[in-house]
Design an enzyme around this catalytic site. Structure first.
Site, PDB file in Angstrom:
ATOM      1  CE  LYS A 199      -2.624   6.760  -1.674  1.00 57.83           C
ATOM      2  NZ  LYS A 199      -3.783   7.328  -2.403  1.00 57.83           N
ATOM      3  CE1 TYR A 211      -3.273   2.951   0.428  1.00 58.21           C
ATOM      4  CE2 TYR A 211      -2.060   3.423   2.448  1.00 58.21           C
ATOM      5  CZ  TYR A 211      -2.980   3.797   1.495  1.00 58.21           C
ATOM      6  OH  TYR A 211      -3.602   5.019   1.579  1.00 58.21           O
TER       7      TYR A 211
END
Length: 358
Positions: free
Chosen positions: A140, A136
């Site tokens: 990102k 994640y």
């Protein structure tokens, strides 16, 4: 303003969409589901940001994009995180250019700078780490770089890094804590003195709108990233204890050292990976780090550039609106002596935002 919000059915996305509508803007949203909780005057496009043709058609006649859509979480297939968080963002940028969109406000995350150590009062000058503990924050970070690199005289871009968003409609932070507590699955990791930033939903929305207002040739926010928060960190486990106390739930008494939790997390990651177990492990290295280390940020840049307005300190104390008032909106119902998930009315948010961090 002709505004479009990706992930517009999610916690942050729907809140931004409502705020934009309240200001008198024409508002559309992109999402993978149907969102009856949104006002009927908000136009909804149902589809996937990985589908460029869909995205490109949805952006017709749009001048401003709030890109909140992402796949959050601490576990899952790497290709899934990459396809949505990175390739989806590439599609948004490409479609913005093709449709002559002027402003692109991106919801990033402070986790893009989190490696495996305390972050205490750091500002935006801190570099991206060389390695990440899960996909994640890694994806990102890639997406944030794409957004900031896309800034130019034809497309003005900015990245907002909110941390631990909560408040009415929260489908993640508070419900997750209470659900784990009700199942006796909460355990203090480390010494329990680590400080973290949180941000109330109204303040997170305000930061996005203020950044959008300043985004343009005469502003000074284009091409920048901004940490945003409620302005003062909380001691994580004291904040959780306060929350549980307000819910008449027992405090967390069990403890585990950070080193032990990290080792357990590494082992479980290996086991889950080998046997291709899709469910989230009860502990990972990233989760152990998030629960044990401090991560709070210097928001001087956001204050200086007028990107943030801190409306209030929304800690769950008797001086503020009772947190109990938030829980029905989060899918909880009150029983005689505890709060439980109302499975028939659980707030669903498939598009956004932060599970552990967001």
């Amino acid at each position: 303003m002709q505004a479009l919000v990706t992930g517009g059915g999610g916690f942050l996305g729907s809140s931004i969409a409502r705020a934009l509508l309240k200001q008198g803007n024409n508002v559309s949203v992109i999402g993978r589901g149907r969102y009856p909780h949104l006002p009927s005057s908000i136009k909804a496009f149902q589809g996937d940001i990985r589908d460029y043709d869909f995205v490109n058609k949805s952006l017709k006649d749009i001048d401003t994009i709030f890109h909140t859509a992402a796949i959050p979480g601490i576990w899952g297939p790497a290709k899934e995180f990459y396809s949505i968080n990175v390739q989806g963002t590439e599609n948004i940028i490409k479609a913005c250019r093709n449709n002559l969109v002027r402003k692109l406000v991106f919801t990033s995350s402070p986790s893009v700078v989190f490696g495996n150590s305390n972050l205490e009062g750091v500002d935006e000058s801190i570099p991206y780490p060389d390695e990440y503990l899960c996909d994640y924050p890694r994806t990102k970070a890639i997406a944030e770089k794409l957004i900031l690199d896309a800034n130019c005289s034809n497309l003005f871009t900015v990245a907002i890094r909110p941390h631990l968003i909560w408040g009415p409609g929260d489908p993640h932070l508070v419900p997750r804590i209470l659900q784990k507590a009700s199942n006796n699955k909460l355990m203090i990791v480390g010494e329990g003195k680590n400080q973290v930033d949180i941000i109330y939903i109204d303040n997170a929305v305000s930061a996005h709108l203020k950044a959008c207002e300043a985004l343009g040739p005469n502003g000074n926010v284009a091409g920048k990233a901004y940490f945003v928060s409620d302005g003062k960190p909380v001691i994580l486990w004291e904040w959780i204890a306060n929350l549980l106390n307000r819910m008449d739930m027992p405090n967390v008494s069990r403890k585990i050292s950070y080193d032990t939790a990290a080792k357990i997390g590494a082992t479980l990651e290996g086991v889950y990976g080998i046997f291709r177990i899709k469910s989230e492990p009860p502990m990972t290295r990233f989760l152990a780090s998030q629960l044990a280390t401090s991560h709070y940020f210097n928001i001087s840049r956001a204050k200086k550039d007028d990107v943030t307005i801190i409306k209030a300190n929304y800690l769950p104390t008797k001086k503020n609106k009772p947190i109990e008032d938030f829980l029905p909106d989060c899918g909880f119902q009150k029983n005689e002596d505890s709060w439980t998930i109302n499975v028939n009315n659980k707030f669903k948010s498939p598009d956004f935002i932060e599970v552990v961090d967001k």
